[in-house]
Design a protein around this motif. Structure first.
Motif, PDB file in Angstrom:
ATOM      1  N   UNK A 184       3.519  -3.174   1.796  1.00 19.05           N
ATOM      2  CA  UNK A 184       4.006  -1.855   0.534  1.00 19.05           C
ATOM      3  C   UNK A 184       2.288  -1.372   1.113  1.00 19.05           C
ATOM      4  N   UNK A 185       1.058  -2.243   1.392  1.00 19.92           N
ATOM      5  CA  UNK A 185      -0.269  -1.225   1.195  1.00 19.92           C
ATOM      6  C   UNK A 185       0.145  -0.097   2.148  1.00 19.92           C
ATOM      7  N   UNK A 186       0.063  -0.562   3.632  1.00 15.48           N
ATOM      8  CA  UNK A 186       0.196   0.078   4.352  1.00 15.48           C
ATOM      9  C   UNK A 186       1.277   1.728   3.959  1.00 15.48           C
ATOM     10  N   UNK A 187       2.628   1.340   3.626  1.00 18.53           N
ATOM     11  CA  UNK A 187       3.228   3.028   3.615  1.00 18.53           C
ATOM     12  C   UNK A 187       2.511   3.502   1.846  1.00 18.53           C
ATOM     13  N   UNK A 188       1.951   2.948   1.279  1.00 18.78           N
ATOM     14  CA  UNK A 188       1.050   3.250  -0.260  1.00 18.78           C
ATOM     15  C   UNK A 188       0.356   4.710   0.455  1.00 18.78           C
ATOM     16  N   UNK A 189      -1.043   3.933   1.579  1.00 22.98           N
ATOM     17  CA  UNK A 189      -1.584   4.253   2.206  1.00 22.98           C
ATOM     18  C   UNK A 189      -1.470   5.993   3.371  1.00 22.98           C
ATOM     19  N   UNK A 190      -0.336   5.832   3.363  1.00 26.94           N
ATOM     20  CA  UNK A 190       0.703   6.832   4.648  1.00 26.94           C
ATOM     21  C   UNK A 190       0.350   7.950   2.897  1.00 26.94           C
ATOM     22  N   UNK A 191       1.134   7.340   2.239  1.00 24.66           N
ATOM     23  CA  UNK A 191       1.859   8.485   0.770  1.00 24.66           C
ATOM     24  C   UNK A 191       3.254   8.600   1.135  1.00 24.66           C
ATOM     25  N   UNK A 192       4.143   7.395   1.468  1.00 28.66           N
ATOM     26  CA  UNK A 192       5.123   7.705   1.869  1.00 28.66           C
ATOM     27  C   UNK A 192       6.308   6.144   0.596  1.00 28.66           C
ATOM     28  N   UNK A 193       7.045   6.517   0.885  1.00 29.67           N
ATOM     29  CA  UNK A 193       8.013   5.867  -0.826  1.00 29.67           C
ATOM     30  C   UNK A 193       7.718   4.220   0.346  1.00 29.67           C
ATOM     31  N   UNK A 194       7.138   3.360  -0.889  1.00 29.48           N
ATOM     32  CA  UNK A 194       7.713   1.768  -0.413  1.00 29.48           C
ATOM     33  C   UNK A 194       8.816   1.316  -0.473  1.00 29.48           C
ATOM     34  N   UNK A 195       9.378   0.503   0.312  1.00 29.55           N
ATOM     35  CA  UNK A 195      10.260   0.112   0.229  1.00 29.55           C
ATOM     36  C   UNK A 195      10.262  -1.129   0.139  1.00 29.55           C
ATOM     37  N   UNK A 196       9.266  -2.217  -0.628  1.00 31.78           N
ATOM     38  CA  UNK A 196       9.446  -3.105  -1.004  1.00 31.78           C
ATOM     39  C   UNK A 196       9.647  -3.222  -2.440  1.00 31.78           C
ATOM     40  N   UNK A 197       9.713  -2.397  -3.247  1.00 31.26           N
ATOM     41  CA  UNK A 197       9.408  -2.429  -4.377  1.00 31.26           C
ATOM     42  C   UNK A 197      11.102  -1.884  -4.853  1.00 31.26           C
ATOM     43  N   UNK A 205      -3.591  -8.634  11.554  1.00 30.82           N
ATOM     44  CA  UNK A 205      -2.410  -9.164  12.208  1.00 30.82           C
ATOM     45  C   UNK A 205      -0.669  -9.155  11.754  1.00 30.82           C
ATOM     46  N   UNK A 206      -0.067  -9.434  10.336  1.00 34.43           N
ATOM     47  CA  UNK A 206       0.630  -8.559   9.816  1.00 34.43           C
ATOM     48  C   UNK A 206       1.457  -7.373  10.030  1.00 34.43           C
ATOM     49  N   UNK A 207       0.448  -6.378   9.544  1.00 37.56           N
ATOM     50  CA  UNK A 207       1.351  -5.941  10.248  1.00 37.56           C
ATOM     51  C   UNK A 207       2.043  -5.131  11.131  1.00 37.56           C
ATOM     52  N   UNK A 208       0.542  -5.877  12.204  1.00 36.68           N
ATOM     53  CA  UNK A 208       1.775  -5.956  13.585  1.00 36.68           C
ATOM     54  C   UNK A 208       2.539  -6.757  14.125  1.00 36.68           C
ATOM     55  N   UNK A 216       9.584   2.192   7.123  1.00 38.17           N
ATOM     56  CA  UNK A 216      10.367   1.363   6.980  1.00 38.17           C
ATOM     57  C   UNK A 216      11.012   1.570   5.747  1.00 38.17           C
ATOM     58  N   UNK A 217      12.710   0.777   5.923  1.00 41.72           N
ATOM     59  CA  UNK A 217      13.867   0.819   5.284  1.00 41.72           C
ATOM     60  C   UNK A 217      13.729  -0.566   3.977  1.00 41.72           C
ATOM     61  N   UNK A 218      14.319  -0.035   2.943  1.00 38.39           N
ATOM     62  CA  UNK A 218      13.726  -1.486   2.605  1.00 38.39           C
ATOM     63  C   UNK A 218      15.521  -2.990   3.020  1.00 38.39           C
ATOM     64  N   UNK A 219      16.054  -2.289   4.053  1.00 35.16           N
ATOM     65  CA  UNK A 219      17.072  -3.448   4.239  1.00 35.16           C
ATOM     66  C   UNK A 219      16.388  -3.881   6.418  1.00 35.16           C
ATOM     67  N   UNK A 220      15.330  -2.742   6.357  1.00 35.54           N
ATOM     68  CA  UNK A 220      15.237  -3.829   7.405  1.00 35.54           C
ATOM     69  C   UNK A 220      13.408  -4.689   7.063  1.00 35.54           C
TER      70      UNK A 220
END
Length: 275
Positions: A49-62, A1-4, A20-24
């Motif tokens: 953060x979790x969704x990005x890491x699961x897809x091996x993408x740069x974590x914008x939340x970091x 629900x949070x991701x949606x 997603x970018x950090x600005x978004x």
């Protein structure tokens, strides 16, 4: 629900959600902070953060930008947690007086729930799970509850309310507190959390309490903790009686937020925005 919800925000603003970018993320947190508590904002960050890491993408939340934004939200919303309204002994006594002579099945059940949940400081899950096998009735009429390997002795008032419900319902095995339909038929299934909420919301209505003081399934634990504190018990004693694993929640319930924050900090790993 949070991701949606985050995806919906990105679609509305015509920006990419993955990646997603950090600005978004910054804009999303700022937008949601207008109506959400700090705990929700933290959860949003964890989800994104979790969704990005699961897809091996740069974590914008970091990103430092997000750390600073969350630090700002933490400072602004530090005290925004709020306890459930306290269901206290005075409320129980008024309800007992009001329904003492009632012969309606629902009234008898609800009185038993109000009394037992408050006196035994039961969680909603513990209340729903109570079964005939978890009670012992003594020769003097007093009742003991077995909850999480702990024996809880009920007073004569709560024992009487519980036994009256058992006699009227003719429940001799299985769950004690069950659903009742509009025709006063007692079902086989236990109450769920929403049903327990409605039972305590009814208590608010019966007592004509203002909208700011509506009870929920957590209210008897909050109220019992406050009553015990008023009677002179320490936080550690209240913790033991309420079967809490740490003093954090009883400290919060009785208004000792400094102790609550200190205890909570023992169990929480530092987040990036807290470093």
């Amino acid at each position: 629900n949070d991701w949606n919800n985050f995806v919906a925000f990105c679609l509305d603003n015509k920006v990419s959600c993955l990646p997603a970018t950090s600005d978004t993320v910054h804009r999303y947190i700022d937008y949601m902070s207008r109506s959400r508590k700090l705990s929700s904002l933290k959860r949003y960050i964890v989800t994104i953060s979790l969704v990005h890491r699961c897809h091996r993408l740069t974590d914008p939340c970091a990103h430092t930008e997000i750390r600073l934004e969350m630090k700002k939200q933490q400072l602004e919303k530090h005290d925004d947690y709020q306890n459930a309204s306290a269901f206290r002994d005075e409320h129980l006594q008024r309800l007992l007086d009001s329904f003492e002579l009632s012969t309606k099945v629902k009234d008898i059940r609800d009185v038993a729930i109000w009394a037992v949940a408050f006196e035994a400081m039961l969680k909603r899950s513990e209340l729903a799970a109570l079964s005939i096998e978890s009670i012992e009735v003594h020769a003097n009429g007093l009742v003991d509850l077995l909850v999480s390997d702990r024996t809880i002795a009920l007073s004569s008032v709560s024992s009487k309310a519980l036994q009256r419900w058992l006699v009227v319902s003719m429940i001799c095995d299985g769950f004690i507190f069950r659903r009742i339909d509009r025709h006063s038929n007692i079902g086989d299934q236990p109450l769920d959390h929403s049903s327990i909420y409605r039972v305590f919301r009814r208590a608010s209505d019966e007592l004509n309490l203002p909208a700011s003081t509506l009870f929920s399934g957590q209210s008897p634990r909050v109220g019992a903790a406050k009553d015990l504190a008023d009677s002179g018990l320490s936080i550690s004693e209240i913790q033991d009686q309420g079967r809490w694993k740490s003093p954090a929640m009883p400290a919060q319930y009785i208004g000792n937020t400094d102790r609550h924050d200190k205890e909570i900090s023992k169990y929480i790993k530092p987040k990036p925005w807290e470093k």
